[in-house]
Design a protein around this motif. Structure first.
Motif, short mmCIF file in Angstrom:
data_model
loop_
_atom_site.label_atom_id
_atom_site.label_comp_id
_atom_site.label_asym_id
_atom_site.label_seq_id
_atom_site.Cartn_x
_atom_site.Cartn_y
_atom_site.Cartn_z
N PRO A 115 0.82 -1.21 0.00
CA PRO A 115 0.00 0.00 0.00
C PRO A 115 0.85 1.26 0.00
O PRO A 115 1.86 1.35 0.71
CB PRO A 115 -0.81 -0.12 1.29
CG PRO A 115 -0.86 -1.59 1.58
CD PRO A 115 0.46 -2.13 1.10
N PHE A 116 0.44 2.23 -0.78
CA PHE A 116 1.16 3.49 -0.92
C PHE A 116 1.45 4.14 0.43
O PHE A 116 2.55 4.63 0.69
CB PHE A 116 0.34 4.42 -1.81
CG PHE A 116 0.84 5.82 -1.88
CD1 PHE A 116 2.01 6.13 -2.56
CD2 PHE A 116 0.15 6.86 -1.26
CE1 PHE A 116 2.49 7.43 -2.63
CE2 PHE A 116 0.61 8.16 -1.33
CZ PHE A 116 1.78 8.45 -2.02
N PHE A 165 -2.92 -3.44 -11.03
CA PHE A 165 -3.36 -3.80 -9.68
C PHE A 165 -2.67 -2.86 -8.70
O PHE A 165 -1.63 -2.29 -9.00
CB PHE A 165 -3.04 -5.27 -9.37
CG PHE A 165 -1.65 -5.69 -9.76
CD1 PHE A 165 -0.56 -5.47 -8.92
CD2 PHE A 165 -1.43 -6.31 -10.99
CE1 PHE A 165 0.71 -5.85 -9.28
CE2 PHE A 165 -0.15 -6.69 -11.36
CZ PHE A 165 0.92 -6.48 -10.51
N PRO A 166 -3.26 -2.68 -7.52
CA PRO A 166 -2.69 -1.74 -6.54
C PRO A 166 -1.43 -2.27 -5.89
O PRO A 166 -1.13 -3.47 -5.95
CB PRO A 166 -3.82 -1.59 -5.51
CG PRO A 166 -4.58 -2.87 -5.58
CD PRO A 166 -4.52 -3.29 -7.03
N GLY A 168 1.78 -1.09 -6.44
CA GLY A 168 3.04 -0.95 -7.19
C GLY A 168 3.48 0.47 -7.42
O GLY A 168 4.28 0.73 -8.33
N THR A 169 2.99 1.41 -6.61
CA THR A 169 3.27 2.83 -6.88
C THR A 169 4.75 3.15 -6.96
O THR A 169 5.22 3.78 -7.92
CB THR A 169 2.62 3.70 -5.79
OG1 THR A 169 1.22 3.44 -5.74
CG2 THR A 169 2.85 5.18 -6.07
N LEU A 170 5.51 2.74 -5.97
CA LEU A 170 6.93 3.08 -5.94
C LEU A 170 7.68 2.38 -7.07
O LEU A 170 8.50 3.01 -7.76
CB LEU A 170 7.53 2.70 -4.58
CG LEU A 170 9.03 2.94 -4.40
CD1 LEU A 170 9.38 4.40 -4.66
CD2 LEU A 170 9.47 2.52 -3.00
N TYR A 171 7.41 1.11 -7.27
CA TYR A 171 8.11 0.35 -8.31
C TYR A 171 7.78 0.93 -9.69
O TYR A 171 8.69 1.15 -10.51
CB TYR A 171 7.70 -1.12 -8.24
CG TYR A 171 8.42 -2.00 -9.23
CD1 TYR A 171 9.78 -2.28 -9.08
CD2 TYR A 171 7.75 -2.57 -10.31
CE1 TYR A 171 10.45 -3.08 -9.99
CE2 TYR A 171 8.41 -3.38 -11.21
CZ TYR A 171 9.75 -3.64 -11.05
OH TYR A 171 10.41 -4.44 -11.95
N ALA A 172 6.51 1.19 -9.95
CA ALA A 172 6.11 1.74 -11.25
C ALA A 172 6.74 3.11 -11.48
O ALA A 172 7.17 3.44 -12.59
CB ALA A 172 4.59 1.82 -11.34
N THR A 173 6.79 3.92 -10.43
CA THR A 173 7.42 5.24 -10.54
C THR A 173 8.87 5.11 -10.96
O THR A 173 9.36 5.83 -11.84
CB THR A 173 7.32 5.98 -9.20
OG1 THR A 173 5.95 6.20 -8.87
CG2 THR A 173 8.05 7.31 -9.25
#
Length: 262
Positions: A115-116, A165-166, A168-173
């Protein structure tokens, strides 16, 4: 921390007929998974290959031995890509070892999925340091040695193009940042005849993300082909970009993702 050598090959690479004969490559994170497949493929195509690893000396040495048994040249060096000194040392060591550097493959990466709101500052520093700063620094160091025909190839992720899917914010960034790096490198280094490209793997069957793992069915279901790919699929695309077939491709982001991003 400086990079330290663990093994070295003494045999000559190639027989003069393979497309990368006479070239030298550095593959970061080359001891396992996609990096291992890339190192083996570039060596099979005739390149002398240096590969870095952070942990798992035995795995790295096994890759070197496999390349040597096939008559190639290889060298494994311990280097934490989160450490700028180690990144610089791995590039310098490759040039010292093989007398040149023609191909840089920025493959090493880390991911924190969750989670973010729960991502810590340490997580941010570690992921961005390995996935963004290290490729930047490696490319900067390599550019001092690359000549016409040189290649910089970075390994991104399908999550840079589609977050299905939720968590992955940091990795995708971090992986999305490689698009900007690749495009600007292509523009800056193009006048010297050096190309820069980005490969986005999708779900790939590796020990870190096995095709029979807990979330494998979900990941495969997001692809158009409904299946995982193989590390060799990514390696084949990297080899194409590294060879003469890639001479007029630069600044590109190429998906090897089974249609994950469509």
């Amino acid at each position: 921390m400086t990079a330290t050598a663990t093994t070295a090959a003494t045999t000559e690479a190639g027989d003069g007929t393979r497309p990368l004969t006479g070239k030298a490559a550095l593959v970061t994170g080359g001891s396992r998974g996609i990096g291992r497949a890339i190192a083996l493929r570039l060596a099979a195509d005739g390149a002398a290959v240096a590969l870095t690893y952070r942990n798992g000396q035995d795995r790295a040495e096994q890759v070197v031995k496999e390349i040597e048994r096939a008559g190639g040249q290889a060298w494994a060096v311990r280097a934490d890509c989160g450490d700028a000194e180690a990144v610089w040392a791995s590039v310098a060591g490759t040039v010292d070892r093989f007398g040149r550097l023609d191909i840089l493959v920025n493959n090493a990466g880390v991911g924190v999925i969750g989670p973010f709101e729960g991502i810590s500052l340490d997580d941010v520093d570690r992921v961005l340091g390995t996935n963004v700063r290290a490729p930047f620094l490696a490319a900067q160091a390599a550019a001092a040695h690359l000549t016409e025909g040189g290649r910089i190839i970075s390994i991104g992720s399908c999550m840079a193009e589609r977050v299905a899917f939720p968590g992955g914010t940091l990795y995708a960034t971090s992986k999305a940042a490689l698009t900007g790096l690749t495009k600007t490198l292509a523009r800056e280094l193009g006048p010297r005849g050096i190309t820069a490209n980005l490969v986005h793997p999708g779900p790939i069957d590796t020990d870190m993300n096995p095709a029979d793992g807990e979330s494998a069915a979900m990941q495969a279901g997001f692809t158009a082909l409904g299946a995982y790919g193989r590390a060799s699929d990514v390696a084949a695309t990297v080899a194409h970009l590294a060879g003469d077939g890639g001479r007029y491709i630069t600044g590109a982001s190429i998906a090897v993702d089974g249609g994950f991003a469509v």
